[in-house]
Design an enzyme around this catalytic site. Structure first.
Site, mmCIF file in Angstrom:
data_model
loop_
_atom_site.group_PDB
_atom_site.id
_atom_site.type_symbol
_atom_site.label_atom_id
_atom_site.label_comp_id
_atom_site.label_asym_id
_atom_site.label_seq_id
_atom_site.Cartn_x
_atom_site.Cartn_y
_atom_site.Cartn_z
ATOM 1 N N GLN A 1 -4.051 -43.868 -36.438
ATOM 2 C CA GLN A 1 -4.964 -43.629 -35.326
ATOM 3 C C GLN A 1 -4.364 -42.739 -34.236
ATOM 4 O O GLN A 1 -5.030 -41.834 -33.727
ATOM 5 C CB GLN A 1 -5.417 -44.955 -34.710
ATOM 6 C CG GLN A 1 -6.495 -44.769 -33.649
ATOM 7 C CD GLN A 1 -6.908 -46.080 -33.015
ATOM 8 O OE1 GLN A 1 -6.118 -46.704 -32.320
ATOM 9 N NE2 GLN A 1 -8.146 -46.495 -33.270
ATOM 10 N N GLU B 1 -5.155 -7.398 -18.845
ATOM 11 C CA GLU B 1 -3.854 -7.878 -19.306
ATOM 12 C C GLU B 1 -3.877 -9.398 -19.483
ATOM 13 O O GLU B 1 -3.390 -9.926 -20.485
ATOM 14 C CB GLU B 1 -2.758 -7.486 -18.316
ATOM 15 C CG GLU B 1 -1.385 -8.044 -18.681
ATOM 16 C CD GLU B 1 -0.286 -7.621 -17.726
ATOM 17 O OE1 GLU B 1 0.817 -8.195 -17.807
ATOM 18 O OE2 GLU B 1 -0.515 -6.709 -16.907
ATOM 19 N N GLY C 1 2.692 -11.783 -17.118
ATOM 20 C CA GLY C 1 1.316 -11.522 -16.722
ATOM 21 C C GLY C 1 0.907 -12.283 -15.474
ATOM 22 O O GLY C 1 -0.258 -12.280 -15.087
ATOM 23 N N LEU D 1 4.228 -33.837 -34.509
ATOM 24 C CA LEU D 1 3.583 -34.336 -35.725
ATOM 25 C C LEU D 1 4.327 -33.907 -36.988
ATOM 26 O O LEU D 1 4.219 -34.573 -38.023
ATOM 27 C CB LEU D 1 2.126 -33.853 -35.781
ATOM 28 C CG LEU D 1 1.175 -34.517 -34.781
ATOM 29 C CD1 LEU D 1 -0.161 -33.785 -34.745
ATOM 30 C CD2 LEU D 1 0.959 -35.996 -35.122
ATOM 31 N N HIS E 1 0.817 -1.214 0.000
ATOM 32 C CA HIS E 1 0.000 0.000 0.000
ATOM 33 C C HIS E 1 0.850 1.264 0.000
ATOM 34 O O HIS E 1 0.327 2.356 0.240
ATOM 35 C CB HIS E 1 -0.957 -0.016 1.191
ATOM 36 C CG HIS E 1 -1.910 -1.167 1.157
ATOM 37 N ND1 HIS E 1 -2.945 -1.255 0.235
ATOM 38 C CD2 HIS E 1 -1.959 -2.315 1.883
ATOM 39 C CE1 HIS E 1 -3.605 -2.384 0.424
ATOM 40 N NE2 HIS E 1 -3.020 -3.053 1.403
#
Length: 380
Positions: free
Chosen positions: A280, A243, A364, A338, A180
Site C-alpha cells: 500500500q 527559457e 534559469g 522505490l 539600465h
C-alpha cells in the site's frame, strides 16, 4: 488523460528526432559523460536534419516554423534517451530568440546560417562568480572606444562554454545606470583576449560542457551589439519566460520518463513473494506521483499553447518553472527510494536522473527567485 498538445506533424517530427537520438546520441552518451563534452560533429549532423533553428526563417537556413512545440519535442526526446549533455535546447530555446528578435539584418545573415547548420555553436553568458540570479549586479564591463567595445570581466557556469563559437555576453556599458546600463554583445571564438577556463566538474549533466569564460581587453566590434545599448536587462527579461518554459518542458518529460521506468520496476521487482508495487505505501506513492505528473503536464501544455499565442506572462512562466522542477526533484527522489539499493547504482537510469535533476531548481532563476517574481505580480 492524453495530451492534446501535438498534431500529426509534430509526431512525425518526433519520429525523426527519436531516430536521430537512437543512432547518433544514445550509443555514445556514456563516453561523452566520461569526456565531459559532446563532439562538434554531432551538431552538424543535427543541422543536416533540421533539428537546429526550427523557427529560423528559411532564408537563413532554418525550418521556418514559429511553433515552440517543435522545440518541446526535441527536449522530450533528449530526456527520453537520458541525453542530458546535448546542448541543443540552450541553442534553440534560449539563444535563438535573441538572434531572431534583436539581431539586425546584417547580423542575421552573418550568424543564422551557421546557427542552423550546426557549424556555429552558441551560448549565453549571464552568470558571474559574484552574480547568479541577480543579473543587475554583473561586473563584466564594456567600454566604447570608437568602433569597438573593450570587454573585461569573467563569467561562470556557462553551458556550451567550451564548444561555443558565438557567446552572447551580458556586460555593463554604463555602470552608473545599474540594471539600465547593461547591454548584450556577441563575442566570437578567436577574438584576442577571450579565453575559456575549466570545463567545470559537475555532479550531474556530465556530458555537457560547462565552462568559465574570461575577457581581458577583448575588442568587440560595435557591429556585434545585440539589440540596443543599455537595454540588455529589458532584453533579458523579455526572453526569460521562454527559457523558463523550456526548463519546465525538460522537468515534466523527466518526471514522465523516470516514473514510467519505476512503475515497470515496481511491477516486476518482488519482495516477500509479491511485487513491491502492491504494497500500500508504494502503491500510494505511485498514485501520488502519477497524479502530480498529470497535473504538471496539463499546466505545461497550456503554457506552451499560450506561449505560441505570444501571451505567456512572466509570472506564469515562473510558476511553471519552479513547480515542475521541484516536482522533478520529488519524483526522482521517490523513484530512487522505490528502486532500493539498485537506485544507488550509477548504471540505473534513476541514479543518473537523480544527479541530473538537481540543477533544475537553480539555473534559469532559483525557486526562491521564481516565488519572489510571482509575489511581486500579486502585488505583495
Amino acid at each position: 488523460m492524453e495530451s492534446a498538445l501535438y498534431t500529426a506533424d509534430h509526431e512525425n517530427f518526433r519520429d525523426t528526432v527519436r531516430t536521430f537520438v537512437e543512432r547518433h546520441i544514445a550509443p555514445f552518451h556514456k563516453q561523452w559523460e566520461d569526456d565531459g563534452i559532446v563532439p562538434r560533429e554531432l551538431w552538424t549532423e543535427a543541422g543536416k536534419l533540421g533539428l537546429l533553428g526550427t523557427d529560423v526563417p528559411e532564408e537563413y537556413g532554418g525550418g521556418g516554423v514559429d511553433d515552440f512545440r517543435y522545440n518541446a519535442v526535441i527536449s522530450e526526446e533528449l530526456v527520453r534517451a537520458g541525453a542530458s549533455g546535448v546542448g541543443f535546447v540552450l541553442h534553440n530555446d534560449i539563444v535563438a530568440p535573441y538572434l531572431l528578435k534583436l539581431a539586425n539584418e546584417e547580423q542575421k545573415r552573418r550568424w543564422l546560417p551557421g546557427f542552423c547548420s550546426g557549424e556555429l555553436i552558441t551560448a549565453i553568458a549571464m552568470t558571474e562568480p559574484g552574480a547568479g540570479s541577480d543579473l543587475q549586479n554583473i561586473r563584466t564591463t564594456a567600454v566604447r572606444e570608437g568602433d569597438h567595445y573593450v570587454v573585461n570581466g569573467s563569467k561562470t557556469f556557462i553551458t556550451n562554454g567550451i564548444n561555443a563559437d558565438l557567446v552572447i555576453v551580458v556586460v555593463k556599458t554604463d555602470p552608473d545606470k545599474g540594471a539600465h546600463g547593461t547591454s548584450l554583445l556577441m563575442v566570437e571564438r578567436g577574438m584576442p583576449g577571450f579565453e575559456r577556463g575549466r570545463n567545470l566538474d559537475k555532479i550531474g549533466l556530465k556530458a555537457q560542457d560547462t565552462a568559465e569564460l574570461f575577457f581581458d581587453d577583448v575588442r568587440v566590434p560595435v557591429a556585434n551589439l545585440i539589440g540596443e545599448e543599455n537595454s540588455g536587462f529589458v532584453h533579458l527579461m523579455n526572453a526569460l519566460p521562454q527559457e523558463r518554459l523550456s526548463i519546465a518542458v525538460v522537468a515534466v518529460a523527466a518526471c514522465e520518463r523516470i516514473f514510467e521506468t519505476t512503475l515497470e520496476y515496481c511491477k516486476e521487482r518482488t519482495a516477500f513473494n509479491r511485487p513491491i508495487g502492491s504494497f500500500q505505501a508504494n502503491r500510494f506513492a505511485l498514485a501520488e506521483m502519477a497524479t502530480e505528473i498529470q497535473i504538471a503536464r496539463t499546466f505545461l501544455d497550456r503554457c506552451v499553447t499560450v506561449h505560441n499565442e505570444g501571451a505567456l506572462s512572466v509570472s506564469d512562466a515562473a510558476m511553471a518553472k519552479w513547480w515542475t522542477t521541484e516536482l522533478q526533484k520529488r519524483v526522482v527522489d521517490t523513484c530512487l527510494q522505490l528502486h532500493g539499493g539498485y537506485g544507488f547504482m550509477s548504471e540505473y537510469p534513476v541514479a543518473q536522473a537523480y544527479l541530473d535533476s538537481r540543477v533544475q531548481t537553480i539555473y534559469g532563476g532559483t525557486t526562491q527567485v521564481m516565488k519572489e517574481i510571482i509575489g511581486r505580480f500579486l502585488g505583495v
